[in-house]
Design a protein around this motif. Structure first.
Motif, PDB file in Angstrom:
ATOM      1  N   GLY A  23      34.316  38.683  37.751  1.00  0.00           N
ATOM      2  CA  GLY A  23      35.666  38.774  38.280  1.00  0.00           C
ATOM      3  C   GLY A  23      36.710  38.252  37.309  1.00  0.00           C
ATOM      4  O   GLY A  23      37.754  38.886  37.100  1.00  0.00           O
ATOM      5  N   THR A  24      36.432  37.101  36.705  1.00  0.00           N
ATOM      6  CA  THR A  24      37.378  36.538  35.739  1.00  0.00           C
ATOM      7  C   THR A  24      37.511  37.447  34.525  1.00  0.00           C
ATOM      8  O   THR A  24      38.618  37.705  34.036  1.00  0.00           O
ATOM      9  CB  THR A  24      36.909  35.141  35.285  1.00  0.00           C
ATOM     10  OG1 THR A  24      36.677  34.311  36.427  1.00  0.00           O
ATOM     11  CG2 THR A  24      37.971  34.484  34.408  1.00  0.00           C
ATOM     12  N   THR A  25      36.387  37.953  34.048  1.00  0.00           N
ATOM     13  CA  THR A  25      36.411  38.867  32.908  1.00  0.00           C
ATOM     14  C   THR A  25      37.185  40.126  33.238  1.00  0.00           C
ATOM     15  O   THR A  25      37.986  40.613  32.418  1.00  0.00           O
ATOM     16  CB  THR A  25      34.975  39.238  32.483  1.00  0.00           C
ATOM     17  OG1 THR A  25      34.287  38.063  32.065  1.00  0.00           O
ATOM     18  CG2 THR A  25      34.986  40.247  31.344  1.00  0.00           C
ATOM     19  N   PHE A  26      36.983  40.675  34.426  1.00  0.00           N
ATOM     20  CA  PHE A  26      37.658  41.910  34.822  1.00  0.00           C
ATOM     21  C   PHE A  26      39.168  41.729  34.823  1.00  0.00           C
ATOM     22  O   PHE A  26      39.905  42.590  34.325  1.00  0.00           O
ATOM     23  CB  PHE A  26      37.174  42.333  36.205  1.00  0.00           C
ATOM     24  CG  PHE A  26      37.708  43.657  36.673  1.00  0.00           C
ATOM     25  CD1 PHE A  26      37.136  44.836  36.234  1.00  0.00           C
ATOM     26  CD2 PHE A  26      38.784  43.720  37.542  1.00  0.00           C
ATOM     27  CE1 PHE A  26      37.627  46.073  36.656  1.00  0.00           C
ATOM     28  CE2 PHE A  26      39.287  44.939  37.972  1.00  0.00           C
ATOM     29  CZ  PHE A  26      38.704  46.120  37.529  1.00  0.00           C
ATOM     30  N   VAL A  27      39.637  40.612  35.360  1.00  0.00           N
ATOM     31  CA  VAL A  27      41.079  40.365  35.432  1.00  0.00           C
ATOM     32  C   VAL A  27      41.672  40.163  34.036  1.00  0.00           C
ATOM     33  O   VAL A  27      42.680  40.785  33.668  1.00  0.00           O
ATOM     34  CB  VAL A  27      41.374  39.145  36.316  1.00  0.00           C
ATOM     35  CG1 VAL A  27      42.859  38.768  36.237  1.00  0.00           C
ATOM     36  CG2 VAL A  27      40.987  39.429  37.765  1.00  0.00           C
TER      37      VAL A  27
END
Length: 215
Positions: A23-27
């Motif tokens: 999730g952090t990487t995607f954002v």
């Protein structure tokens, strides 16, 4: 099956860490990719050249090589961060190149007449991007973005190779070392990944149908 039922908390915690990384990487990668995509369509030649060179260079390097470079290489030059953020940074820089191309393809799907109409109304380049291109481009790339999220999630398993044993694949490896039942342990991990990817695909399909209605 006792291996699974007695270690549900281990699989749950591992999946949670994988989701945090993904999730952090995607954002972060999405934001960086958006900036790169704007550079790619910018009228400023140096920005276009930089974005093009970045995308070409990063997509030519395997993700595992980039992760290894960041995790084991940065400390040698005095840059020390938590393992979590080191992995997220490396993955974000990598996936930003793919986000850039996905968003650029969406921007190219916007009718040229609408862009020219915006310019005729006196919109600046930034206003054209923000008010005309981005809202319409996002509608056309929902499925590609979902595919990228799935790819980010599945490739987060590479974090186990550089020491992030808390994520799902890392926890599965530890359980396999303890119980020596790879078919069961890795089968359960595979089921978790399958459930995630199917859920993302379903959500993307629902969003796409709703946005079609709103057009």
């Amino acid at each position: 099956m006792d291996v699974i039922t007695s270690n549900l908390d281990v699989f749950g915690n591992g999946l949670l860490v994988s989701l945090e990384i993904s999730g952090t990487t995607f954002v972060v990668a999405g934001l960086l990719g958006l900036v790169l995509a704007v550079f790619r369509i910018s009228p400023v030649a140096p920005l276009r050249l930089f974005a093009r060179g970045y995308v070409s260079a990063v997509r030519s390097v395997p993700l595992l090589v980039l992760l290894t470079l960041f995790v084991f290489g940065l400390p040698e030059v005095g840059l020390v961060y938590s393992l979590f953020w080191t992995v997220v940074t490396a993955m974000s820089l990598y996936w930003a190149a793919f986000f850039c191309e996905t968003m650029r393809s969406g921007a190219r799907a916007v009718p040229l007449g609408q862009i020219e109409a915006g310019r005729a109304l006196g919109f600046t380049f930034g206003q054209v991007v923000r008010l005309i291109i981005v809202p319409q481009a996002l509608r056309s790339i929902i499925q590609p973005l979902a595919s990228l999220l799935i790819a980010v999630m599945l490739n987060s398993s590479l974090a186990a190779a550089v020491g992030v044993t808390q994520e799902l694949t890392g926890q599965t490896q530890l359980l396999d070392q303890q119980y020596a039942q790879p078919l069961i342990t890795f089968g359960a991990a595979a089921a978790c990944y399958v459930a995630f990817t199917l859920g993302i695909g379903r959500l993307a399909a629902l969003m796409e149908r709703r946005l079609v209605v709103l057009r």
